[in-house]
Design an enzyme around this catalytic site. Structure first.
Site, mmCIF file in Angstrom:
data_model
loop_
_atom_site.group_PDB
_atom_site.id
_atom_site.type_symbol
_atom_site.label_atom_id
_atom_site.label_comp_id
_atom_site.label_asym_id
_atom_site.label_seq_id
_atom_site.Cartn_x
_atom_site.Cartn_y
_atom_site.Cartn_z
ATOM 1 C CG ASP A 38 -8.096 -32.842 -54.635
ATOM 2 O OD1 ASP A 38 -8.051 -31.635 -54.858
ATOM 3 O OD2 ASP A 38 -8.385 -33.339 -53.535
ATOM 4 C CD GLN A 94 -3.908 -24.893 -50.205
ATOM 5 O OE1 GLN A 94 -3.985 -25.855 -49.457
ATOM 6 N NE2 GLN A 94 -4.981 -24.349 -50.753
#
Length: 812
Positions: A245, A303
């Site tokens: 992730d 991000q």
DNA sequence: GGCGGTGGGCCCCTG
DNA sequence: GCCCACCGCC
């Protein structure tokens, strides 16, 4: 579309096979959009999921795992899912558990650090460590580096502990060690030479202390895999599906770790069975080649906010080159936020020129406008936030659905002060960590001294805590005696009579030695004996009591020591809780958990409270209502980032992360003046505000309002003007507020002295006067003791809740 | 060796 | 405005 028969696993340990249709994972695809489905069902060696904010990334990941399990393409033990934070790991574990139930338990869903610790605990003895190794947090390693810098007189070469620590950390994240660095360092530069010496000493000290620092956890695991291929093969055989992730935040060491784990098994290892995690793995007689594990990474380069600690965006941007034939899936539909919030986010991030264009969209509609507010001071800003949260709460919004973000931890103080006054339940996430408090570190050092007596740092730390008359001179004498007699520092304590110190000091050392030995007997009995699960909690209590630590705090007149005692009680409670959750948990397990879970509050959720956190901490989370605070130049973007390459665009991504956490309501707040370093300075609105189309923001009080009016007193006393103002006037930057005017009159600071109104008698109907809000009438009094709350209706400032004990009020 | 006073530096973000 | 390193004194 899905090729379920792709031979992922060539070899003897193929997962159990599904029989035939209908697919047991069919329901997992319900409600997914086409790209999401592909991300769940694609099978192949490498998959990159480019997942915009709020695009259902966690859903896709958990469904992908569940699909592998339900289709019997993998055993739970063959799955390794890696996240960055404990929170993300916990959430993923829970959500996979909901999908597949019990079988979720054999999986490794872990952070990079905890996965590496698990591996290192098993394999430490392969390369000169024991399974009881200590994990040094950044405070521990700083203390060690500080000592070494002093020894090498590094300050004469401009080497500060902070700079040395930063450089070592950076090097380790690039997988450089002291030797490799020394080979290419410019040794004619004396500062380089000294740094190299310190780096080497630091690494040797860690090894001698049987300790790893945070960066070592990753780097040494990579080293282990590279130096001992047969060890690496154990894990390559075991983990057939690896999912990562937040891949955009991986640094080089983490990237290398993933690479090592996904390599094909060489088949060159010996034919012994290895035991991995209680699962015996028998190698086939003629070890055939085994393909590398299938790798799924999820990320969003918009991000990426951790370049400062070595995250390398190229890991994700060059994924397709690293893994030829990788499939790429794009998730752009947002399921989290309203269109207004997304439009603002898109507008801001499009100012970063070095990115692939990507636009989030939603079909839920525009939603409420973004609310802007400018306070006179950070306390005014905080008061607006508190008032607004109360208003929302009265309208049925739960506190736990509200979050307040800030750029730097120091900004939380003003918010806290106002929230406490307003009796607003809140919880700080991250921030000053429970386990970084001095008394907690002391208590843990006692435990470490028992668990890992080689850890000299821990023993030195507790040597004179509580004060027992052991100073520098004695400490040096112990160290010398240990060296002369080939003993560890810990063992030298047993020979207090041979140190040549005074009788009082000698007795003190002997006593400490005895207490440590007693605790060791309790927590680490000779092999064969069984320790009760409560051994850690009991041992901790024993250490704190018999060492005199608790007595010293109790005897102290410092009011803060009361809080320290409470914190230690809390630590004992954590140990008991740990015993309940892990009946077989050892002292080492406890210390591992404590080292990797930075905040005791991470364990229990902050239900019923407003969450306060930095924008960095906010990544991966979402809330109905979000306040992004301190939207000012020099804060976001941060002053220091201006001079760093890529700094300003990283700040923009950080702001983007903050904005995209909001589901329904977004507030952007700032202050015209802000106290920093103890002095008040004028703040300018952030450039990011100007990047948001004016029509998206409804200013309750714009920077222009604050300037033009000059501030005729507390904001709370002024009528609020909706809309208009500064938002659209791009070419007309707001003038600075003059330093004189009544700006200074607004209470810019909260009295440091803690007031105590606990004796004040108040009842409904009473009239009071408040320092800032003026006069008002009590509607009701709730709560008890120190937590009594007055619900007040002020004549001009409206309804407020006040914590009576500390509110600046008087009864009329 | 402990304690209290003082002055400099500091505050960017994490496991 | 707060923390910590340093210093001088007991």
């Amino acid at each position: 579309m899905t090729d379920a028969s792709t031979p992922l696993i060539v070899g003897g340990d193929r997962g159990p096979q599904a029989d035939s249709a209908p697919r047991p994972d069919a329901d997992l695809l319900d409600g997914l959009n086409p790209p999401q489905r592909e991300a769940v069902t694609y099978r192949g060696p490498a998959l990159l999921i480019v997942a915009g904010a709020g695009s259902g990334k966690t859903r896709v990941l958990t469904h992908r795992i569940a699909s592998l399990l339900r289709n019997r393409e993998a055993w739970p033990s063959q799955i390794l899912a890696i996240t960055f934070t404990n929170k993300a790991a916990g959430e993923m574990r829970e959500r996979v558990g909901q999908l597949v139930g019990e079988s979720a338990r054999g999986m490794w869903i872990a952070t990079f650090h905890s996965a590496c610790v698990r591996i290192l605990r098993r394999e430490a003895q392969q390369f000169g460590f024991t399974t009881a190794f200590t994990i040094y947090d950044s405070g521990d390693s700083r203390a060690l580096i500080k000592r070494l810098v002093k020894e090498h007189e590094g300050d004469a070469y401009g080497l500060t502990p902070a700079a040395v620590q930063g450089k070592i950390s950076k090097l380790k994240n690039e997988l450089a060690d002291a030797e490799s660095y020394a080979r290419q360092a410019n040794m004619s530069d004396p500062a380089e030479r000294v740094f190299t010496a310190i780096f080497g000493d630091y690494q040797r000290a860690l090894q001698r202390a049987n300790a790893f620092d945070f960066d070592d956890l990753i780097a040494q695991t990579v080293y282990l895999f590279r130096a001992f291929p047969h060890v690496a093969d154990v894990y390559r055989r075991r983990f057939r599906h690896i999912l990562v992730d937040e891949y955009q935040d991986t640094n080089h060491a983490q990237y290398a770790l993933i690479h090592e784990l996904t390599r094909p098994v060489s088949g060159a290892s010996s034919a012994e069975p290895y035991s991995a995690g209680g699962m015996m793995i028998f190698e086939p007689e003629k070890a055939p080649e085994l393909e590398g594990a299938s790798l799924t990474v999820v990320g969003d380069s918009d991000q990426s906010i951790y370049a400062f600690r070595g995250a390398d965006i190229r890991n994700i941007s060059e994924f397709e080159r690293d893994f030829p034939g990788a499939r790429v899936v794009l998730l752009e539909q947002n399921y989290r936020s309203t269109q207004n919030i997304l439009s603002a986010a898109n507008a801001v991030i499009s100012n970063n020129f070095d990115r692939k264009d990507k636009k989030l969209w939603t079909d839920v509609g525009a939603g409420e406008p973004i609310v802007g507010f400018t306070g006179y001071s950070q306390h005014d800003e905080a008061q607006f936030i508190a008032d607004e949260i109360e208003k929302l709460h009265r309208a049925g919004v739960a506190y736990s659905d509200v979050a307040v973000f800030y750029r730097t931890n120091s900004q939380s103080r003003a918010l806290e002060e106002i929230f406490i006054r307003s009796a607003l339940p809140y919880k700080i996430m991250g921030g000053t960590k429970f386990y970084e408090r001095a008394e907690i570190k002391d208590a843990l050092a006692y435990l470490v001294s028992v668990a890992n007596p080689a850890d000299e740092m821990a023993v030195r730390r507790i040597l004179n805590k509580p004060k027992r008359g052991i100073g520098d001179v004695t400490e040096t004498a112990i160290a010398r005696f240990a060296e002369d007699n080939q003993l560890t520092f810990r063992d030298a304590l047993a020979s207090s009579d041979a140190l040549g110190v005074g009788p009082k000091v000698q007795a003190a050392i002997a006593h400490l030695d005895k207490v440590l030995a007693e605790a060791t007997a309790l927590m680490l009995p000779a092999s064969g004996e069984i320790t009760p699960p409560t051994a850690v909690a009991e041992g901790l209590t024993l250490l704190l009591q018999k060492s005199g630590y608790l007595d010293a705090l109790r005897a102290s007149r410092d009011p803060q020591d009361e809080a320290r005692l409470e914190n230690l009680d809390e630590l004992v409670a954590v140990a008991r809780e740990f015993a309940r959750n892990n009946p077989d948990g050892t002292l080492i397990d406890f210390l591992t958990e404590v080292a990797l879970v930075a905040d005791a509050g991470d364990l229990d959720d902050a239900s019923g409270s407003v969450s306060l956190m930095t924008m960095h901490t906010a990544k991966g989370l979402e809330f109905d209502t979000v306040f992004v605070t301190g939207v000012e130049e020099d804060l976001i973007p941060h002053r220091i980032s201006a001079g760093e390459p890529g700094g300003p665009s990283e700040e923009r991504r950080l702001f983007y992360v903050g904005v995209t956490r909001a589901r329904k309501r977004l507030y952007l707040t700032l202050a015209m003046t802000r106290a920093q370093f103890g002095e008040v300075s004028v703040a300018m609105p952030s450039r990011f505000l100007q990047e948001i189309p004016a029509e998206l923001i409804e200013w309750r009080q714009s920077p222009g309002d604050v300037n033009s009016r000059g501030g005729s007193g507390s904001r709370a006393l002024n009528a609020r003007r909706p809309g208009g103002g500064w938002g659209g006037r791009k070419d007309d930057p707001p003038a600075l507020a003059p330093r004189s005017t009544s700006l200074d009159r607004f209470p810019n600071k909260i009295p440091a002295k803690v007031r105590d109104n606990s004796e004040m008698q108040l009842a409904a109907g009473d009239r009071i006067r408040h320092e800032d809000f003026g006069e008002g009438r009590i509607d009701a009094v709730t709560g008890e003791g120190a937590k009594r709350i007055a619900h007040v209706r002020f004549d001009s400032a409206g309804a407020k809740k006040l914590l009576i004990k500390i509110a600046p009020i008087e009864k009329l």
